[in-house]
Design an enzyme around this catalytic site. Structure first.
Site, PDB file in Angstrom:
ATOM      1  N   ASP A  29       0.842  -1.187   0.000  1.00 47.62           N
ATOM      2  CA  ASP A  29       0.000   0.000   0.000  1.00 47.62           C
ATOM      3  C   ASP A  29       0.887   1.251   0.000  1.00 47.62           C
ATOM      4  O   ASP A  29       1.878   1.327   0.725  1.00 47.62           O
ATOM      5  CB  ASP A  29      -0.907  -0.005   1.238  1.00 47.62           C
ATOM      6  CG  ASP A  29      -2.046   0.991   1.105  1.00 47.62           C
ATOM      7  OD1 ASP A  29      -3.201   0.554   0.990  1.00 47.62           O
ATOM      8  OD2 ASP A  29      -1.778   2.215   1.106  1.00 47.62           O
ATOM      9  N   ILE A  30       0.520   2.219  -0.805  1.00 50.76           N
ATOM     10  CA  ILE A  30       1.344   3.430  -0.953  1.00 50.76           C
ATOM     11  C   ILE A  30       1.325   4.301   0.322  1.00 50.76           C
ATOM     12  O   ILE A  30       2.255   5.066   0.564  1.00 50.76           O
ATOM     13  CB  ILE A  30       0.871   4.226  -2.195  1.00 50.76           C
ATOM     14  CG1 ILE A  30       2.008   5.046  -2.787  1.00 50.76           C
ATOM     15  CG2 ILE A  30      -0.335   5.093  -1.906  1.00 50.76           C
ATOM     16  CD1 ILE A  30       1.704   5.577  -4.182  1.00 50.76           C
ATOM     17  N   ASN A  86     -13.049  -2.993   2.283  1.00 56.57           N
ATOM     18  CA  ASN A  86     -13.988  -1.884   2.368  1.00 56.57           C
ATOM     19  C   ASN A  86     -14.969  -1.973   1.200  1.00 56.57           C
ATOM     20  O   ASN A  86     -14.596  -2.360   0.091  1.00 56.57           O
ATOM     21  CB  ASN A  86     -13.243  -0.547   2.308  1.00 56.57           C
ATOM     22  CG  ASN A  86     -12.471  -0.266   3.586  1.00 56.57           C
ATOM     23  OD1 ASN A  86     -12.969  -0.533   4.681  1.00 56.57           O
ATOM     24  ND2 ASN A  86     -11.261   0.254   3.466  1.00 56.57           N
ATOM     25  N   GLU A  94     -11.895   3.688  -1.410  1.00 54.39           N
ATOM     26  CA  GLU A  94     -11.266   4.758  -2.190  1.00 54.39           C
ATOM     27  C   GLU A  94     -11.053   4.303  -3.629  1.00 54.39           C
ATOM     28  O   GLU A  94     -11.245   5.082  -4.559  1.00 54.39           O
ATOM     29  CB  GLU A  94      -9.900   5.004  -1.520  1.00 54.39           C
ATOM     30  CG  GLU A  94      -9.171   6.251  -1.844  1.00 54.39           C
ATOM     31  CD  GLU A  94      -7.832   6.245  -1.086  1.00 54.39           C
ATOM     32  OE1 GLU A  94      -6.797   6.218  -1.748  1.00 54.39           O
ATOM     33  OE2 GLU A  94      -7.853   6.235   0.167  1.00 54.39           O
ATOM     34  N   VAL A  95     -10.651   3.039  -3.791  1.00 55.61           N
ATOM     35  CA  VAL A  95     -10.376   2.501  -5.131  1.00 55.61           C
ATOM     36  C   VAL A  95     -11.431   1.448  -5.436  1.00 55.61           C
ATOM     37  O   VAL A  95     -11.575   0.463  -4.694  1.00 55.61           O
ATOM     38  CB  VAL A  95      -8.959   1.896  -5.207  1.00 55.61           C
ATOM     39  CG1 VAL A  95      -8.711   1.335  -6.595  1.00 55.61           C
ATOM     40  CG2 VAL A  95      -7.907   2.938  -4.850  1.00 55.61           C
ATOM     41  N   HIS A  99     -10.255  -5.215  -3.298  1.00 61.53           N
ATOM     42  CA  HIS A  99      -8.932  -5.515  -2.746  1.00 61.53           C
ATOM     43  C   HIS A  99      -9.072  -5.874  -1.277  1.00 61.53           C
ATOM     44  O   HIS A  99      -9.942  -5.368  -0.575  1.00 61.53           O
ATOM     45  CB  HIS A  99      -7.975  -4.327  -2.916  1.00 61.53           C
ATOM     46  CG  HIS A  99      -8.534  -3.019  -2.496  1.00 61.53           C
ATOM     47  ND1 HIS A  99      -9.422  -2.292  -3.262  1.00 61.53           N
ATOM     48  CD2 HIS A  99      -8.357  -2.297  -1.358  1.00 61.53           C
ATOM     49  CE1 HIS A  99      -9.752  -1.179  -2.631  1.00 61.53           C
ATOM     50  NE2 HIS A  99      -9.131  -1.168  -1.465  1.00 61.53           N
ATOM     51  N   HIS A 101      -7.103  -5.819   2.221  1.00 58.70           N
ATOM     52  CA  HIS A 101      -5.977  -5.241   2.964  1.00 58.70           C
ATOM     53  C   HIS A 101      -5.449  -6.296   3.935  1.00 58.70           C
ATOM     54  O   HIS A 101      -6.230  -6.867   4.708  1.00 58.70           O
ATOM     55  CB  HIS A 101      -6.423  -4.042   3.807  1.00 58.70           C
ATOM     56  CG  HIS A 101      -6.924  -2.858   3.048  1.00 58.70           C
ATOM     57  ND1 HIS A 101      -6.187  -1.708   2.893  1.00 58.70           N
ATOM     58  CD2 HIS A 101      -8.110  -2.618   2.428  1.00 58.70           C
ATOM     59  CE1 HIS A 101      -6.888  -0.806   2.215  1.00 58.70           C
ATOM     60  NE2 HIS A 101      -8.061  -1.339   1.920  1.00 58.70           N
TER      61      HIS A 101
HETATM   62  P1  5GP Z   1      -9.707   1.434   0.129  1.00 55.55           P
HETATM   63  O1  5GP Z   1      -9.911   2.662   0.943  1.00 55.55           O
HETATM   64  O2  5GP Z   1     -10.280   1.573  -1.269  1.00 55.55           O
HETATM   65  O3  5GP Z   1     -10.150   0.181   0.818  1.00 55.55           O
HETATM   66  O4  5GP Z   1      -8.145   1.259  -0.014  1.00 55.55           O
HETATM   67  C1  5GP Z   1      -7.408   1.776  -1.066  1.00 55.55           C
HETATM   68  C2  5GP Z   1      -5.950   1.693  -0.665  1.00 55.55           C
HETATM   69  O5  5GP Z   1      -5.170   1.867  -1.824  1.00 55.55           O
HETATM   70  C3  5GP Z   1      -5.539   2.768   0.325  1.00 55.55           C
HETATM   71  O6  5GP Z   1      -5.031   2.167   1.508  1.00 55.55           O
HETATM   72  C4  5GP Z   1      -4.489   3.582  -0.422  1.00 55.55           C
HETATM   73  O7  5GP Z   1      -3.411   3.983   0.398  1.00 55.55           O
HETATM   74  C5  5GP Z   1      -4.034   2.619  -1.513  1.00 55.55           C
HETATM   75  N1  5GP Z   1      -3.626   3.263  -2.753  1.00 55.55           N
HETATM   76  C6  5GP Z   1      -4.253   4.286  -3.384  1.00 55.55           C
HETATM   77  N2  5GP Z   1      -3.608   4.600  -4.515  1.00 55.55           N
HETATM   78  C7  5GP Z   1      -2.553   3.754  -4.602  1.00 55.55           C
HETATM   79  C8  5GP Z   1      -1.491   3.604  -5.558  1.00 55.55           C
HETATM   80  O8  5GP Z   1      -1.404   4.293  -6.575  1.00 55.55           O
HETATM   81  N3  5GP Z   1      -0.580   2.629  -5.307  1.00 55.55           N
HETATM   82  C9  5GP Z   1      -0.644   1.833  -4.194  1.00 55.55           C
HETATM   83  N4  5GP Z   1       0.306   0.897  -4.045  1.00 55.55           N
HETATM   84  N5  5GP Z   1      -1.625   1.953  -3.268  1.00 55.55           N
HETATM   85  C10 5GP Z   1      -2.556   2.908  -3.475  1.00 55.55           C
END
Ligand code: 5GP
Length: 117
Positions: A29-30, A86, A94-95, A99, A101
């Site tokens: 995760d970034i 999520n 967010e994405v 996925h 975690h």
């Molecule tokens: P969500 O909130 O959708 O469950 O988690 C999305 C995750 O993707 C977040 O923890 C965020 O830090 C990670 N993320 C967002 N953009 C990128 C990216 O460009 N590269 C990587 N490796 N992780 C990302």
């Protein structure tokens, strides 16, 4: 429009990829929330947990097994970790590409902050 994760899967965007097989990819995760924070992502485009089809049952099981193995490799299987998916806005997703975690390497605290009573 392809999501960020589709671009990582296709190689269009860079990522610290730590595992890959024909069905899933896993990368760091970034913005890590803990010393270990890995995302296990299916190659198949599934926007949210609500879009998982019955036919995806083995894929979802595979994601969990990959996360289990990565947790062992990272040395956090015994200290403990959290697996999180999520789904949609209230979760903070967010994405919009499914996925899982894998988060660990420190005590993580409560799963969800309880509202003040
Ligand atoms: P969500 O909130 O959708 O469950 O988690 C999305 C995750 O993707 C977040 O923890 C965020 O830090 C990670 N993320 C967002 N953009 C990128 C990216 O460009 N590269 C990587 N490796 N992780 C990302």
């Amino acid at each position: 429009m392809p999501t960020l994760f589709e671009k990582i899967i296709s190689g269009e965007l860079p990522a610290d990829i730590i595992y890959r097989d024909p069905r899933v990819i896993a990368f760091l995760d970034i913005r890590p929330a803990a010393p270990v924070h890995i995302l296990v992502v299916p190659n198949k485009v599934i926007p949210t947990a609500d879009d998982i089809a019955d036919e995806d049952e083995s894929l979802i099981g595979h994601m969990v097994l990959v996360a289990r193995d990565l947790a062992r490799q990272q040395g956090i299987a015994k200290s403990g970790y959290r697996l999180v998916i999520n789904c949609n806005p209230d979760s903070g997703q967010e994405v919009y590409h499914l996925h899982l975690h894998l988060i660990g390497g420190r005590a993580l605290g409560p799963l969800v902050q309880r509202p003040h009573t």
